[in-house]
Design an enzyme around this catalytic site. Sequence first.
Site, PDB file in Angstrom:
ATOM      1  N   ARG A  40     -18.862 -70.652 -68.949  1.00  8.35           N
ATOM      2  CA  ARG A  40     -18.295 -69.419 -68.392  1.00  8.35           C
ATOM      3  C   ARG A  40     -16.927 -69.653 -67.752  1.00  8.35           C
ATOM      4  O   ARG A  40     -16.076 -68.773 -67.779  1.00  8.35           O
ATOM      5  CB  ARG A  40     -19.255 -68.809 -67.375  1.00  8.35           C
ATOM      6  CG  ARG A  40     -20.441 -68.198 -68.071  1.00  8.35           C
ATOM      7  CD  ARG A  40     -21.435 -67.613 -67.120  1.00  8.35           C
ATOM      8  NE  ARG A  40     -22.413 -66.849 -67.865  1.00  8.35           N
ATOM      9  CZ  ARG A  40     -23.538 -66.363 -67.358  1.00  8.35           C
ATOM     10  NH1 ARG A  40     -23.816 -66.567 -66.086  1.00  8.35           N
ATOM     11  NH2 ARG A  40     -24.361 -65.666 -68.104  1.00  8.35           N
ATOM     12  N   LYS A 201     -40.973 -56.238 -75.605  1.00  4.45           N
ATOM     13  CA  LYS A 201     -41.555 -54.939 -75.278  1.00  4.45           C
ATOM     14  C   LYS A 201     -40.803 -53.727 -75.807  1.00  4.45           C
ATOM     15  O   LYS A 201     -39.583 -53.663 -75.715  1.00  4.45           O
ATOM     16  CB  LYS A 201     -41.665 -54.819 -73.747  1.00  4.45           C
ATOM     17  CG  LYS A 201     -42.799 -55.668 -73.197  1.00  4.45           C
ATOM     18  CD  LYS A 201     -42.580 -56.076 -71.774  1.00  4.45           C
ATOM     19  CE  LYS A 201     -42.933 -55.019 -70.769  1.00  4.45           C
ATOM     20  NZ  LYS A 201     -42.355 -55.358 -69.448  1.00  4.45           N
ATOM     21  N   GLY A 354     -29.658 -61.386 -73.915  1.00  7.43           N
ATOM     22  CA  GLY A 354     -29.630 -62.768 -73.461  1.00  7.43           C
ATOM     23  C   GLY A 354     -30.479 -63.698 -74.299  1.00  7.43           C
ATOM     24  O   GLY A 354     -30.039 -64.783 -74.694  1.00  7.43           O
ATOM     25  N   GLY A 377     -27.913 -57.963 -69.988  1.00  9.96           N
ATOM     26  CA  GLY A 377     -28.237 -56.586 -69.600  1.00  9.96           C
ATOM     27  C   GLY A 377     -27.118 -55.609 -69.931  1.00  9.96           C
ATOM     28  O   GLY A 377     -27.358 -54.488 -70.370  1.00  9.96           O
TER      29      GLY A 377
HETATM   30  P1  ADP Z   1     -33.143 -60.024 -75.412  1.00  8.19           P
HETATM   31  O1  ADP Z   1     -33.031 -60.809 -74.134  1.00  8.19           O
HETATM   32  O2  ADP Z   1     -32.339 -60.619 -76.521  1.00  8.19           O
HETATM   33  O3  ADP Z   1     -32.874 -58.555 -75.198  1.00  8.19           O
HETATM   34  P2  ADP Z   1     -35.995 -59.714 -75.111  1.00  8.19           P
HETATM   35  O4  ADP Z   1     -35.877 -60.117 -73.679  1.00  8.19           O
HETATM   36  O5  ADP Z   1     -36.300 -58.306 -75.390  1.00  8.19           O
HETATM   37  O6  ADP Z   1     -34.674 -60.150 -75.900  1.00  8.19           O
HETATM   38  O7  ADP Z   1     -37.144 -60.542 -75.828  1.00  8.19           O
HETATM   39  C1  ADP Z   1     -37.200 -61.938 -75.861  1.00  8.19           C
HETATM   40  C2  ADP Z   1     -38.597 -62.457 -75.746  1.00  8.19           C
HETATM   41  O8  ADP Z   1     -39.484 -61.808 -76.639  1.00  8.19           O
HETATM   42  C3  ADP Z   1     -38.655 -63.924 -76.086  1.00  8.19           C
HETATM   43  O9  ADP Z   1     -38.915 -64.645 -74.913  1.00  8.19           O
HETATM   44  C4  ADP Z   1     -39.785 -64.029 -77.095  1.00  8.19           C
HETATM   45  O10 ADP Z   1     -40.645 -65.114 -76.866  1.00  8.19           O
HETATM   46  C5  ADP Z   1     -40.525 -62.717 -76.906  1.00  8.19           C
HETATM   47  N1  ADP Z   1     -41.294 -62.355 -78.107  1.00  8.19           N
HETATM   48  C6  ADP Z   1     -40.820 -62.121 -79.348  1.00  8.19           C
HETATM   49  N2  ADP Z   1     -41.838 -61.882 -80.205  1.00  8.19           N
HETATM   50  C7  ADP Z   1     -42.975 -61.945 -79.488  1.00  8.19           C
HETATM   51  C8  ADP Z   1     -44.369 -61.787 -79.804  1.00  8.19           C
HETATM   52  N3  ADP Z   1     -44.760 -61.510 -81.042  1.00  8.19           N
HETATM   53  N4  ADP Z   1     -45.264 -61.920 -78.823  1.00  8.19           N
HETATM   54  C9  ADP Z   1     -44.857 -62.211 -77.567  1.00  8.19           C
HETATM   55  N5  ADP Z   1     -43.570 -62.367 -77.195  1.00  8.19           N
HETATM   56  C10 ADP Z   1     -42.641 -62.240 -78.141  1.00  8.19           C
HETATM   57 MG    MG Z   2     -34.362 -60.932 -72.446  1.00  6.22          MG
END
Ligand code: ADP
Ligand code: MG
Length: 397
Positions: A40, A201, A354, A377
């Site tokens: 960073r 989620k 992230g 975020g």
């Molecule tokens: P980002 O930070 O890129 O927005 P998210 O925070 O929404 O992504 O999601 C990332 C998390 O989702 C990861 O830690 C990953 O392990 C989890 N994940 C992905 N697929 C599954 C699954 N089938 N069951 C449980 N967790 C999952």
């Molecule tokens: Mg995330």
Amino acid sequence: MNYHKKTVRDVDVSGKKVLLRCDFNVPLDKETGAITDEKRIVASLPTIQYLLEHGAAVIACSHLGRPKGQVKPELSLKPVAERLGQLLNVDAQLAADVAGPDAAAKAAALQSGQVLLLENLRFQPEEEKNDPEFAKTLASFADLFVSDAFGTVHRAHASTAGVAAYLPAVAGLLVEKELSFLGGALEEPKRPFVAILGGSKVSDKIGVLESLLTKADAILIGGGMSYTFTKALGGKIGASLLEEDRLDFAKSIMEQAETQGVQLLLPTDSVCAHEFAADAAPETFPASEIPEDMMGLDIGPETAKRYADVIQGAGTVIWNGPMGVFEFPAFAKGTAAVAEAMAASNAVTIIGGGDSAAAANQLGFADRMTHISTGGGASLEFLEGKALPGVACLLDK
Ligand code: ADP
Ligand code: MG
């Protein structure tokens, strides 16, 4: 939101004192306090160098960690000031306070070509409260505000948005790049525009789904959130992640996609396990026939292939959310397949979020993407089409 904002290139900075909001929120070694990843700081250099070369005096500021409005010596920006000085090959002074007498005196004495770093903004509770008096004091040090910490532009804090009430405000080179890639993709994407959405989620991605549904030509769904969609169609998802209270939302997204002619793809196969563990044995099943005692932890090879085909034909790809539990190598193949297809395609490829950025890095595809957003975020809120306070406050082009 208007993404066309003035940048440091659009204003005369010569002889000006510039309050520059940076993202120096670097990880520190818990025992030694040493910086463990200086990415960073390195990323901030082009904007600082631009300002110095064009005759400005730079008053940089940032938060570091979560001191929660208290002075925490272990979260001082001292190591950052030292490293910044070395990288710039100038003497980067550190003020003893954020906006107190020492900061005021050092800012007043600062000359063109010099760099001052204020102490950790979050030592002051007024920062996160966006206190107008505090913002006014910070602003009084400078003639111009430059916003270059994209990771905080979704927050209305004194140093991200508040100061713009008292100073002309423009984007730095990092924020300019984010606005140009993320904004460009949302505003006039090269088509077909494919969105890949995953992560854990559905409830985290409601805004992104709704926003991209009005813009994308195709949406590929994976990750933990895909099981709620499959379940909404009557599939058997075993012990996979399910958000019971989002089943109706998932249905309505699928109906809207249908009426708007957006191609919405769900996994057809899923790599499953008996438990959520790195050493669990992977077994592949049709996505809607997962045994009761198993959970889906990745998209299956057939789905990965189908998604890769869609990505290959895309003009623009935006990816947010891993396709599976990529942190476990046995369940990272789907995420790797999607990242590889993006890397290999001629499309404009953009990663937001992230964990998605971490996945691209960890799996070795980061260098081959058009743009990886530095704001977790912030990039999500951007994709949701929300007005971000730290962007909205900048002067329009
Ligand atoms: P980002 O930070 O890129 O927005 P998210 O925070 O929404 O992504 O999601 C990332 C998390 O989702 C990861 O830690 C990953 O392990 C989890 N994940 C992905 N697929 C599954 C699954 N089938 N069951 C449980 N967790 C999952
Ligand atoms: Mg995330």
